[in-house]
Design a protein around this motif. Sequence first.
Motif, PDB file in Angstrom:
ATOM      1  N   TYR A 155     -12.259 -45.520 -18.947  1.00 32.05           N
ATOM      2  CA  TYR A 155     -13.401 -44.713 -19.336  1.00 32.05           C
ATOM      3  C   TYR A 155     -14.542 -45.606 -19.805  1.00 32.05           C
ATOM      4  O   TYR A 155     -14.318 -46.632 -20.448  1.00 32.05           O
ATOM      5  CB  TYR A 155     -13.036 -43.758 -20.483  1.00 32.05           C
ATOM      6  CG  TYR A 155     -12.061 -42.702 -20.071  1.00 32.05           C
ATOM      7  CD1 TYR A 155     -12.492 -41.548 -19.437  1.00 32.05           C
ATOM      8  CD2 TYR A 155     -10.699 -42.864 -20.293  1.00 32.05           C
ATOM      9  CE1 TYR A 155     -11.590 -40.575 -19.039  1.00 32.05           C
ATOM     10  CE2 TYR A 155      -9.790 -41.887 -19.898  1.00 32.05           C
ATOM     11  CZ  TYR A 155     -10.248 -40.751 -19.280  1.00 32.05           C
ATOM     12  OH  TYR A 155      -9.363 -39.791 -18.885  1.00 32.05           O
ATOM     13  N   ALA A 156     -15.742 -45.213 -19.478  1.00 28.93           N
ATOM     14  CA  ALA A 156     -16.946 -45.869 -19.987  1.00 28.93           C
ATOM     15  C   ALA A 156     -17.642 -44.855 -20.883  1.00 28.93           C
ATOM     16  O   ALA A 156     -17.776 -43.681 -20.530  1.00 28.93           O
ATOM     17  CB  ALA A 156     -17.866 -46.278 -18.838  1.00 28.93           C
ATOM     18  N   TYR A 157     -18.065 -45.291 -22.046  1.00 27.18           N
ATOM     19  CA  TYR A 157     -18.734 -44.408 -22.988  1.00 27.18           C
ATOM     20  C   TYR A 157     -20.235 -44.641 -22.917  1.00 27.18           C
ATOM     21  O   TYR A 157     -20.693 -45.774 -22.815  1.00 27.18           O
ATOM     22  CB  TYR A 157     -18.212 -44.658 -24.405  1.00 27.18           C
ATOM     23  CG  TYR A 157     -16.756 -44.329 -24.525  1.00 27.18           C
ATOM     24  CD1 TYR A 157     -16.348 -43.022 -24.758  1.00 27.18           C
ATOM     25  CD2 TYR A 157     -15.784 -45.306 -24.362  1.00 27.18           C
ATOM     26  CE1 TYR A 157     -14.998 -42.705 -24.826  1.00 27.18           C
ATOM     27  CE2 TYR A 157     -14.436 -45.001 -24.439  1.00 27.18           C
ATOM     28  CZ  TYR A 157     -14.053 -43.695 -24.680  1.00 27.18           C
ATOM     29  OH  TYR A 157     -12.728 -43.381 -24.750  1.00 27.18           O
ATOM     30  N   CYS A 158     -20.974 -43.557 -22.934  1.00 27.41           N
ATOM     31  CA  CYS A 158     -22.428 -43.650 -22.828  1.00 27.41           C
ATOM     32  C   CYS A 158     -23.054 -43.384 -24.190  1.00 27.41           C
ATOM     33  O   CYS A 158     -22.566 -42.569 -24.967  1.00 27.41           O
ATOM     34  CB  CYS A 158     -22.949 -42.607 -21.840  1.00 27.41           C
ATOM     35  SG  CYS A 158     -22.323 -42.837 -20.181  1.00 27.41           S
ATOM     36  N   ALA A 167     -22.233 -48.292 -14.814  1.00 26.37           N
ATOM     37  CA  ALA A 167     -22.625 -48.766 -16.138  1.00 26.37           C
ATOM     38  C   ALA A 167     -22.574 -50.291 -16.176  1.00 26.37           C
ATOM     39  O   ALA A 167     -21.738 -50.915 -15.511  1.00 26.37           O
ATOM     40  CB  ALA A 167     -21.702 -48.185 -17.203  1.00 26.37           C
ATOM     41  N   PHE A 168     -23.430 -50.875 -16.972  1.00 26.74           N
ATOM     42  CA  PHE A 168     -23.540 -52.324 -17.124  1.00 26.74           C
ATOM     43  C   PHE A 168     -22.199 -52.932 -17.496  1.00 26.74           C
ATOM     44  O   PHE A 168     -21.550 -52.502 -18.447  1.00 26.74           O
ATOM     45  CB  PHE A 168     -24.589 -52.613 -18.199  1.00 26.74           C
ATOM     46  CG  PHE A 168     -24.798 -54.063 -18.482  1.00 26.74           C
ATOM     47  CD1 PHE A 168     -25.370 -54.900 -17.539  1.00 26.74           C
ATOM     48  CD2 PHE A 168     -24.424 -54.601 -19.692  1.00 26.74           C
ATOM     49  CE1 PHE A 168     -25.574 -56.237 -17.797  1.00 26.74           C
ATOM     50  CE2 PHE A 168     -24.627 -55.939 -19.963  1.00 26.74           C
ATOM     51  CZ  PHE A 168     -25.202 -56.754 -19.008  1.00 26.74           C
ATOM     52  N   MET A 169     -21.754 -53.915 -16.729  1.00 31.88           N
ATOM     53  CA  MET A 169     -20.528 -54.681 -16.954  1.00 31.88           C
ATOM     54  C   MET A 169     -19.242 -53.840 -16.898  1.00 31.88           C
ATOM     55  O   MET A 169     -18.228 -54.203 -17.467  1.00 31.88           O
ATOM     56  CB  MET A 169     -20.602 -55.467 -18.255  1.00 31.88           C
ATOM     57  CG  MET A 169     -21.649 -56.567 -18.219  1.00 31.88           C
ATOM     58  SD  MET A 169     -21.574 -57.695 -19.601  1.00 31.88           S
ATOM     59  CE  MET A 169     -20.057 -58.556 -19.245  1.00 31.88           C
ATOM     60  N   MET A 170     -19.294 -52.708 -16.221  1.00 33.81           N
ATOM     61  CA  MET A 170     -18.106 -51.874 -16.042  1.00 33.81           C
ATOM     62  C   MET A 170     -17.823 -51.771 -14.547  1.00 33.81           C
ATOM     63  O   MET A 170     -18.739 -51.705 -13.736  1.00 33.81           O
ATOM     64  CB  MET A 170     -18.333 -50.459 -16.595  1.00 33.81           C
ATOM     65  CG  MET A 170     -18.491 -50.399 -18.102  1.00 33.81           C
ATOM     66  SD  MET A 170     -17.017 -50.886 -19.007  1.00 33.81           S
ATOM     67  CE  MET A 170     -15.849 -49.666 -18.495  1.00 33.81           C
TER      68      MET A 170
END
Length: 129
Positions: free
Chosen positions: A32-35, A6-9
């Motif tokens: 966690y990254a949220y979509c 994910a972008f910037m993660m």
Amino acid sequence: FDLPPAFMMSYNPPYYDALLKRTGLAKIQDLYAYCGDFRLADKLEARIGSAVAAAMEGMNVKIRHLDPARMREDVLAYIEVFNISLASNWGSVPVTPAEAKQVASDLYFLLDPKLTSFAEIDGRIVGAA
């Protein structure tokens, strides 16, 4: 690991876990990254707009989007709110004004002003998303 980075993660392949454990390192916590689907933003605003307006009624809160003409000022204000709100989080390190200016410069052509919002009370930014 069922989605691409994910972008910037940060993102590491699943096999990194075993490599790091073999060196004696151990996991402390998960990130966690949220979509989300940006195409739903306009629909979301239409669905919750009246509830937001009712919650803000009488509180002198103004919501505005990022202003590309004052990008640096808005980013610096955002970073101030960011630093204050995350200060007590595990591993939080405040972003410096110099770093914020660099981020503003790097992201200028990538940020969609409609997806960057500020909450202001009496002209002072009190929240950002």
